[in-house]
Design an enzyme around this catalytic site. Sequence first.
Site, short mmCIF file in Angstrom:
data_model
loop_
_atom_site.label_atom_id
_atom_site.label_comp_id
_atom_site.label_asym_id
_atom_site.label_seq_id
_atom_site.Cartn_x
_atom_site.Cartn_y
_atom_site.Cartn_z
N SER A 35 0.99 -1.14 0.10
CA SER A 35 -0.09 0.04 -0.23
C SER A 35 0.89 1.08 -0.03
O SER A 35 0.25 2.15 -0.69
CB SER A 35 -0.95 0.23 1.19
OG SER A 35 -0.21 0.04 2.27
N GLU A 36 1.92 1.35 0.56
CA GLU A 36 2.88 2.33 0.72
C GLU A 36 4.43 1.89 0.64
O GLU A 36 4.60 0.95 1.37
CB GLU A 36 2.87 3.40 1.89
CG GLU A 36 1.72 4.53 1.42
CD GLU A 36 0.42 4.32 1.69
OE1 GLU A 36 -0.48 5.11 1.10
OE2 GLU A 36 0.25 3.17 2.21
N THR A 37 5.15 2.60 0.07
CA THR A 37 6.71 2.46 0.07
C THR A 37 7.19 3.82 0.53
O THR A 37 6.95 4.88 -0.17
CB THR A 37 7.43 2.04 -1.38
OG1 THR A 37 6.91 0.84 -1.61
CG2 THR A 37 8.69 2.29 -1.25
#
Length: 299
Positions: free
Chosen positions: A45-47
Amino acid sequence: MKLPIFIADAFTAKAFSGNPAAVCLLENKLDEDLHQKIAKEMNLSETAFIRKLHPNDNFTQSSCFGLRWFTPQNEVPLCGHATLASAAVLFHKITFDKMKFFFWPENVNSTLTFVTLSGELKARKEEDGIVLDLPLYPAHPQKLHEVEDLIKTAIGDTLVQDVRYSPDTKKLLVRLSDTYNRSFLESLTVNTENLLQVETSGEVKGLILTLKGEPDGQTQAFDFYSRYFAPWYGVAEDPVTGSAHAVLSSYWSEQLGKKHLHAFQCSNRGGELTISLRSDGRVDIKGGAALVLEGTLTA
């Protein structure tokens, strides 16, 4: 190119629960397009990308860093769980490379400051977790008829008790009827596939479903439950969402008359958040983190 990369599960004390985020440590400037390519490759979902702000900075002694967050689709202005994961990586002793290509002792500071698109965010190390200092976003009453199609597309005829909108975050908060319980929210099928066709104005970028907590006497009492959906950012459902709780904290504090709250996000992975509203208009959100992967990104 070789970059140290990690995956940490945020808002949990154990691996394989909470919300996983990838974290890259940047010794040097990274080409702009590579941020998005790496985030797409990681497919979480996020990096998060942590960068040094000055040439003489280092990941052991310095206390202030730049921080950006990318979904597989685009950059986002705020991400709580990836901020917590970033702090957890810096507080962790990095010794994974046998050739000593990457080696840092754990960061010596108890508080880290991240310079972000949402201003300066602080992460403070405590014995039982990491405390994030986040903005507190109010949610204003929203006329149901203006968002009725969106809500019905997502949850059908599920009973709704209240609808609020956060213009700062473009999140729509939908409180389900108090007649429902946690198991109902956990098992609720939410149709996110068609939301992009229903909401095209750009005014809504995230959907929060929330429910009042169950009374004391349960196995573990929580003040409120939630789930979060952001298909507009390429995230069908986010497991545990710090930025959503920056909105939820404001709402439930007002509803319950409490400044200290205990929350649970009811995704398949699940996650706990301990919340304290501050007098300066910000909110402290505490959670655990488990580092589950250390490696080197090569390209």
